[in-house]
Design a protein around this motif. Sequence first.
Motif, PDB file in Angstrom:
ATOM      1  N   VAL A   1      84.740 160.715  46.930  1.00 16.69           N
ATOM      2  CA  VAL A   1      85.671 159.602  47.091  1.00 16.69           C
ATOM      3  C   VAL A   1      86.581 159.978  48.255  1.00 16.69           C
ATOM      4  O   VAL A   1      87.125 161.088  48.292  1.00 16.69           O
ATOM      5  N   ALA A   2      86.723 159.067  49.229  1.00 14.38           N
ATOM      6  CA  ALA A   2      87.469 159.369  50.461  1.00 14.38           C
ATOM      7  C   ALA A   2      88.883 159.866  50.176  1.00 14.38           C
ATOM      8  O   ALA A   2      89.334 160.841  50.765  1.00 14.38           O
ATOM      9  N   ASN A   3      89.583 159.209  49.264  1.00 13.05           N
ATOM     10  CA  ASN A   3      90.938 159.605  48.901  1.00 13.05           C
ATOM     11  C   ASN A   3      90.886 160.110  47.459  1.00 13.05           C
ATOM     12  O   ASN A   3      90.596 159.345  46.547  1.00 13.05           O
ATOM     13  N   ALA A   4      91.172 161.380  47.247  1.00  9.37           N
ATOM     14  CA  ALA A   4      91.067 161.979  45.911  1.00  9.37           C
ATOM     15  C   ALA A   4      91.874 161.211  44.868  1.00  9.37           C
ATOM     16  O   ALA A   4      91.476 161.139  43.699  1.00  9.37           O
ATOM     17  N   ALA A   5      92.992 160.606  45.250  1.00 11.84           N
ATOM     18  CA  ALA A   5      93.817 159.840  44.301  1.00 11.84           C
ATOM     19  C   ALA A   5      93.095 158.578  43.822  1.00 11.84           C
ATOM     20  O   ALA A   5      93.445 158.016  42.787  1.00 11.84           O
ATOM     21  N   ASP A   6      92.079 158.122  44.554  1.00 13.31           N
ATOM     22  CA  ASP A   6      91.315 156.931  44.177  1.00 13.31           C
ATOM     23  C   ASP A   6      90.147 157.244  43.243  1.00 13.31           C
ATOM     24  O   ASP A   6      89.458 156.338  42.787  1.00 13.31           O
ATOM     25  N   ASP A   7      89.904 158.519  42.981  1.00 10.81           N
ATOM     26  CA  ASP A   7      88.802 158.921  42.109  1.00 10.81           C
ATOM     27  C   ASP A   7      89.235 158.708  40.656  1.00 10.81           C
ATOM     28  O   ASP A   7      90.111 159.399  40.151  1.00 10.81           O
TER      29      ASP A   7
ATOM     30  N   VAL B   1      77.429 154.411  42.871  1.00 13.37           N
ATOM     31  CA  VAL B   1      77.741 154.024  44.240  1.00 13.37           C
ATOM     32  C   VAL B   1      76.544 153.346  44.885  1.00 13.37           C
ATOM     33  O   VAL B   1      75.408 153.814  44.761  1.00 13.37           O
ATOM     34  N   ASP B   2      76.806 152.267  45.600  1.00 13.04           N
ATOM     35  CA  ASP B   2      75.805 151.536  46.367  1.00 13.04           C
ATOM     36  C   ASP B   2      75.404 152.406  47.554  1.00 13.04           C
ATOM     37  O   ASP B   2      76.250 152.837  48.333  1.00 13.04           O
ATOM     38  N   THR B   3      74.107 152.677  47.696  1.00 14.28           N
ATOM     39  CA  THR B   3      73.640 153.564  48.767  1.00 14.28           C
ATOM     40  C   THR B   3      73.700 152.911  50.144  1.00 14.28           C
ATOM     41  O   THR B   3      73.652 153.613  51.146  1.00 14.28           O
ATOM     42  N   THR B   4      73.828 151.594  50.199  1.00 16.31           N
ATOM     43  CA  THR B   4      73.891 150.893  51.482  1.00 16.31           C
ATOM     44  C   THR B   4      75.316 150.784  51.993  1.00 16.31           C
ATOM     45  O   THR B   4      75.611 151.138  53.128  1.00 16.31           O
ATOM     46  N   GLU B   5      76.224 150.288  51.153  1.00 14.34           N
ATOM     47  CA  GLU B   5      77.604 150.049  51.580  1.00 14.34           C
ATOM     48  C   GLU B   5      78.566 151.166  51.153  1.00 14.34           C
ATOM     49  O   GLU B   5      79.739 151.132  51.492  1.00 14.34           O
ATOM     50  N   HIS B   6      78.083 152.112  50.352  1.00 14.06           N
ATOM     51  CA  HIS B   6      78.888 153.249  49.887  1.00 14.06           C
ATOM     52  C   HIS B   6      80.136 152.795  49.133  1.00 14.06           C
ATOM     53  O   HIS B   6      81.213 153.350  49.317  1.00 14.06           O
ATOM     54  N   LYS B   7      79.968 151.788  48.282  1.00 13.92           N
ATOM     55  CA  LYS B   7      81.056 151.291  47.442  1.00 13.92           C
ATOM     56  C   LYS B   7      80.698 151.526  45.985  1.00 13.92           C
ATOM     57  O   LYS B   7      79.538 151.436  45.596  1.00 13.92           O
TER      58      LYS B   7
ATOM     59  N   TYR C   1      79.050 137.323  46.821  1.00 14.70           N
ATOM     60  CA  TYR C   1      79.820 138.366  46.150  1.00 14.70           C
ATOM     61  C   TYR C   1      80.973 138.848  47.026  1.00 14.70           C
ATOM     62  O   TYR C   1      80.830 139.032  48.224  1.00 14.70           O
ATOM     63  N   ARG C   2      82.122 139.026  46.400  1.00 17.18           N
ATOM     64  CA  ARG C   2      83.311 139.562  47.085  1.00 17.18           C
ATOM     65  C   ARG C   2      83.756 140.803  46.330  1.00 17.18           C
ATOM     66  O   ARG C   2      84.005 140.750  45.123  1.00 17.18           O
ATOM     67  N   TYR C   3      83.851 141.922  47.029  1.00 15.45           N
ATOM     68  CA  TYR C   3      84.257 143.176  46.388  1.00 15.45           C
ATOM     69  C   TYR C   3      85.673 143.015  45.841  1.00 15.45           C
ATOM     70  O   TYR C   3      86.543 142.464  46.512  1.00 15.45           O
ATOM     71  N   PRO C   4      85.930 143.486  44.613  1.00 14.26           N
ATOM     72  CA  PRO C   4      87.246 143.284  44.002  1.00 14.26           C
ATOM     73  C   PRO C   4      88.372 144.022  44.732  1.00 14.26           C
ATOM     74  O   PRO C   4      88.183 145.086  45.281  1.00 14.26           O
ATOM     75  N   ASP C   5      89.542 143.427  44.664  1.00  7.36           N
ATOM     76  CA  ASP C   5      90.754 144.002  45.225  1.00  7.36           C
ATOM     77  C   ASP C   5      91.659 144.349  44.047  1.00  7.36           C
ATOM     78  O   ASP C   5      91.785 143.565  43.114  1.00  7.36           O
ATOM     79  N   TYR C   6      92.296 145.491  44.085  1.00  9.92           N
ATOM     80  CA  TYR C   6      93.109 145.919  42.958  1.00  9.92           C
ATOM     81  C   TYR C   6      94.572 146.004  43.343  1.00  9.92           C
ATOM     82  O   TYR C   6      95.088 147.062  43.660  1.00  9.92           O
TER      83      TYR C   6
END
Length: 140
Positions: free
Chosen positions: A19-25, A47-53, A130-135
Amino acid sequence: METPETGMLIRLSDSDETVANAADDIRDRHVKDKDGEDLGRVSDLLVDTTEHKVRLFEVASGGFLGIGREKTYIPVDAITAITSDEVRIDQTRSHIAGSPAYDPDLVRERDTYGSIQDYYGYSPFWGPDYRYPDYPNYRH
């Protein structure tokens, strides 16, 4: 546009990715249903292997020292809030209890997580609308 790889998932723990930012894990955080009931802990991220989300998260519940532990996949779309120690979702414990059975061998099967998205009432993440969720409720 959909490619053959779109929608293929891997468990973060089975990859070289982080995870790019450890606080987001969110792994190891408690998961609470919409009524505040404890569902278990986040044990892994898919994790999606194409978009890495992150598309799904794995919740482990029950058991003692890993014995008798049950696991469930839940779409990230279900998340309503994340704090430093918990993840809240918009589903109930009873609804989650009826979710498609966990099978670690099917983690890479698109039909498997397509049925999970459908069960929880979300569009497939590989679909054109599809729209990736925003938190907005995310707090550290």
